[in-house]
Design a protein around this motif. Structure first.
Motif, short mmCIF file in Angstrom:
data_model
loop_
_atom_site.label_atom_id
_atom_site.label_comp_id
_atom_site.label_asym_id
_atom_site.label_seq_id
_atom_site.Cartn_x
_atom_site.Cartn_y
_atom_site.Cartn_z
N PRO A 1 -30.07 55.37 16.85
CA PRO A 1 -29.53 54.00 16.74
C PRO A 1 -29.10 53.63 15.33
O PRO A 1 -28.26 52.72 15.16
CB PRO A 1 -30.70 53.13 17.21
N ASP A 2 -29.62 54.30 14.32
CA ASP A 2 -29.34 53.93 12.94
C ASP A 2 -28.27 54.77 12.28
O ASP A 2 -27.99 54.62 11.09
CB ASP A 2 -30.64 54.01 12.12
N ARG A 3 -27.66 55.68 13.02
CA ARG A 3 -26.57 56.48 12.49
C ARG A 3 -25.24 55.94 13.00
O ARG A 3 -25.17 55.30 14.05
CB ARG A 3 -26.70 57.94 12.94
N HIS A 4 -24.18 56.23 12.25
CA HIS A 4 -22.83 55.95 12.72
C HIS A 4 -22.23 57.23 13.28
O HIS A 4 -22.41 58.31 12.72
CB HIS A 4 -21.95 55.43 11.57
N TYR A 5 -21.52 57.09 14.41
CA TYR A 5 -20.89 58.23 15.07
C TYR A 5 -19.38 57.98 15.19
O TYR A 5 -18.95 56.88 15.55
CB TYR A 5 -21.47 58.42 16.47
N THR A 6 -18.63 59.05 14.94
CA THR A 6 -17.21 59.03 15.22
C THR A 6 -17.00 59.64 16.60
O THR A 6 -17.42 60.76 16.87
CB THR A 6 -16.42 59.82 14.16
N VAL A 7 -16.36 58.88 17.48
CA VAL A 7 -16.11 59.31 18.86
C VAL A 7 -14.64 59.66 18.99
O VAL A 7 -13.77 58.87 18.63
CB VAL A 7 -16.46 58.17 19.85
N ARG A 8 -14.36 60.87 19.52
CA ARG A 8 -12.97 61.28 19.73
C ARG A 8 -12.85 62.10 21.00
O ARG A 8 -13.74 62.89 21.33
CB ARG A 8 -12.43 62.05 18.53
N PRO A 9 -11.77 61.93 21.73
CA PRO A 9 -11.54 62.76 22.92
C PRO A 9 -11.20 64.19 22.51
O PRO A 9 -10.55 64.42 21.49
CB PRO A 9 -10.35 62.09 23.61
N ILE A 10 -11.63 65.16 23.32
CA ILE A 10 -11.29 66.56 23.12
C ILE A 10 -10.90 67.15 24.47
O ILE A 10 -11.09 66.54 25.52
CB ILE A 10 -12.46 67.36 22.50
N GLY A 11 -10.38 68.37 24.44
CA GLY A 11 -10.07 69.08 25.68
C GLY A 11 -8.78 68.59 26.33
O GLY A 11 -8.00 67.84 25.75
N THR A 12 -8.59 69.02 27.56
CA THR A 12 -7.39 68.66 28.33
C THR A 12 -7.47 67.21 28.77
O THR A 12 -8.45 66.81 29.41
CB THR A 12 -7.27 69.57 29.57
#
Length: 685
Positions: free
Chosen positions: A628-639
């Motif tokens: 909960p205390d980290r920042h995450y970068t979310v990105r789509p991958i794959g087809t």
């Protein structure tokens, strides 16, 4: 009093009296001195005049009127001691003719193991009716989850309340079977993947078995399991012993994912599995029985171009095997198809930088094979019967084959497999088992002989990996796991079916053991046509492979497959070591599952639509298990999947978004509108 503690779990055993009683298994009771009398219950009216508790070997002689550990026997405690997180208990039957040695241990992950060893101390033969292991569960564990299924549809969940009486699942297949109960899970009503306290048991055995739950009107609830023995199947001469399979048990206060959080690290800690897991191409759905060197060389070229690391030649390579009705048992390379043996193909595979694997089915025999003609007495169950013309007619064939008695054919099979593994540089055996036994009283000796054969081969050829395949996923259990390196999860490569099968199998088995293959656009088993992206995303998470004739794929498909293999290779250190998580999604048409690194720095999730969503706007994507205390970068991958939306959620058009883990878990991201049978892969870092 003995107290085992690990990873939030406690087990307390009271060994002060005439028997050893399990008085607690479940949440950790802390580091404190426990007064044994605190666990002694009241004595109700119209009952035995001592408190009723569950002993290690409960019987009617103790007032236990539920299913006993062993019919017709009562035992008294002789000795108990604690050593290295394992309790050793010795019990003697009331008549002094039997002795039982019990091991009860807890791993650092909180996984409990329990087994008995019974010794015949009398001077006459002893017939064992069965010897089971039982564990208590509390009254709030009143909802059951176990599994059923059939060929190509294994491990289908079924839930029901635990009512008074016994809910028993028995396997009489000589193998666990496609309808194997797999896990017996009792939990608080409404438990899910991420919620509720649950207690689970699994019997580590590859033969006949029973696993059950019982709730008694007297107030005692149990989970139990044991090998299912036919009458007279186990006969002990004086001094001989019988050892039960291990009962594997785990408690979680965080739902089904909490079970995986214990079982997966425990399995990994005891394994010597080679990592990374190689990407496989298996030839079955590519060429079936149509073996010829030029065709297979072209297939190997296409596989190597895509990035495949292991090429497996499936059924059809041995003498006379042109279809599935003949030749099982004649384990010689067919000179009519392979005049120079398998050497030209293996050399070609090696020149392309891949390992070579081979399909075998040593436990089976075709009635018209040369082996059957030479040794008809090696056919399991073959025996003269009045009025029956031939011994082979005693029981029906199954897929036109019979079972080979491993106790009689052991030396032959060891010689044939040793010869193959010595002559050819084989790195992998796909070990199949395509039918039930159907021979009363044979499952125990057949299973023990199988374990011995596998262990001998592994000792002689430690570099050779073995896959447990049983007409798909009919033999996936922790009894055979120490002897194999991979499970064939199911004979279906249809991604829609595979989503469910892999989801539930993965509660117990870590993903790196579970073979998941990319099949052709139209599935061989179901005839259903699926998008390439859905098939790729489904096969990404386990021990990945291909079951498709790549020479018939279009250039665009082959490029997509090569990109998928490269992505899998990049991600497999995470996929095959991380924590498996599954969200409790409110709409059953939408699934979310993923793998998170142990330090929670990296994750891959799949948002999957297995049907038509219940609402025009599905719920947000909430990612479980993040820091909960980290920042995450979310990105789509794959087809990219197929969408049906007039406008996408804005975050999806930006390429990526960075947010706190707490936000991603609690609020989530608006879901794009996937059409049915699609999957969106998301990487979080």
């Amino acid at each position: 009093m003995f107290h085992l503690r690990a990873a939030g779990t406690s087990l307390v055993l009271d060994a002060r009296g005439a028997a050893a009683f399990i008085v607690h298994w479940g949440p950790d009771l802390g580091d404190c001195d426990i007064a044994a009398d605190l666990f002694i219950p009241a004595v109700p009216p119209s009952s035995i005049d001592v408190p009723l508790r569950l002993s290690l070997l409960p019987s009617v002689l103790e007032g236990w009127t539920g299913r006993p550990a062993m019919d017709g026997a009562g035992f008294r405690l002789t000795e108990a001691k604690l050593q290295d997180q394992t309790i050793f208990v010795r019990s003697t039957s009331i008549d002094g003719l039997q002795e039982v040695f019990t091991e009860l241990g807890m791993s650092v992950q909180g996984v409990l193991r329990l087994r008995h060893r019974l010794v015949n101390r009398g001077d006459a033969e002893l017939i064992i009716p069965g010897l089971d292991a039982l564990l208590p569960i509390p009254a709030e564990a009143s909802e059951l989850l176990d599994f059923t299924g059939l060929w190509s549809h294994e491990r289908q969940p079924q839930r029901a309340p635990l009512r008074h009486g016994v809910w028993s699942r028995e396997s009489r297949h000589g193998r666990p079977g496609h309808d194997d109960a797999f896990l017996m899970i009792a939990g608080e009503p409404g438990f899910g993947f991420r919620r509720g306290r649950v207690w689970a048991t699994h019997l580590a055995w590859s033969g006949d078995k029973r696993i059950w739950a019982e709730r008694s009107a007297l107030g005692c609830n149990v989970l139990g399991a044991g090998e299912l023995l036919a009458p007279g199947e186990i006969r002990l001469a004086p001094g001989e012993s019988y050892e039960t399979p291990w009962l594997i048990a785990a408690f979680s206060d965080a739902g089904l994912d909490g079970l995986s959080d214990r079982l997966h690290p425990w399995i990994r800690s005891a394994a010597s599995l080679r990592l990374p897991r190689p990407v496989v191409l298996n030839t079955w759905e590519a060429v079936y029985f149509n073996h010829d060197l030029p065709t297979l060389q072209r297939l190997a070229d296409a596989a190597a171009e895509a990035g495949v690391e292991r090429f497996v030649l499936d059924d059809g390579w041995f003498t006379g095997r042109r279809d599935d009705k003949r030749a099982l048992g004649d384990w010689y390379v067919d000179p009519a198809v392979w005049p120079d043996g398998l050497h030209p193909l293996i050399s070609h595979v090696h020149e392309r930088g891949m390992e070579f694997g081979l399909w075998v089915e040593p436990e089976m025999i075709s009635p018209d094979s040369a082996l059957a003609a030479a040794h008809p007495d090696w056919i399991l169950g073959a025996r003269p019967v009045p009025g029956v013309a031939a011994a082979a007619d005693v029981e029906p064939t199954w897929r036109w084959q019979r079972v080979l008695d491993l106790t009689k054919a052991y030396d032959y099979l060891l010689e044939r497999l040793t010869a193959l593994l010595t002559e050819y540089p084989i790195a992998f055996l796909k070990w199949d088992h395509n039918r039930d036994l159907l021979t009363p009283g044979a499952a125990h000796r057949q299973t023990r002989a199988l374990y011995r054969l596998l262990a001998t081969l592994k000792e002689s050829f430690p570099h050779v990996e073995i896959e447990s395949c049983a007409s798909g996923g009919a033999r996936i259990d922790l009894g055979i796991l120490p002897l194999v390196d991979r499970f064939w999860t199911s004979d279906t490569n249809d991604p829609l079916d595979r989503q469910s099968i892999q989801r539930w199998t993965g509660i117990l088995i870590p993903p790196e053991y579970l073979g998941g293959h990319l099949g052709a656009g139209t599935a061989h088993v179901t005839g259903r046509t699926s998008a390439l992206g859905f098939r790729l995303a489904t096969a990404l998470f386990g021990s990945a492979g291909i079951e498709w004739n790549l020479t018939t794929a279009s250039p665009a498909e082959r490029a997509g497959i090569a990109a998928w293999i490269a992505e899998h290779k990049r991600l497999r250190p995470l996929l095959h070591s991380g924590r498996v998580v599954r969200a409790d999604t409110p709409d059953p048409a939408q699934l979310l599952h993923g793998v998170i690194a142990q330090d929670r720095s990296h994750a891959v999730f799949a948002l999957v639509t297995v049907g038509t969503p219940a609402a025009a706007l599905p719920p947000p994507i909430r990612f479980p298990g993040l820091d909960p205390d980290r920042h995450y970068t979310v990105r789509p991958i794959g087809t990219p999947p197929r969408y049906m939306q007039d406008a996408p959620p804005p975050w999806t058009t930006a390429g990526s978004v960075t947010l706190p883990g707490r936000f991603l878990t609690e609020a989530g991201l608006p879901s794009p509108l996937l059409t049915p049978e699609q999957a969106l892969l998301l990487e979080l870092s």
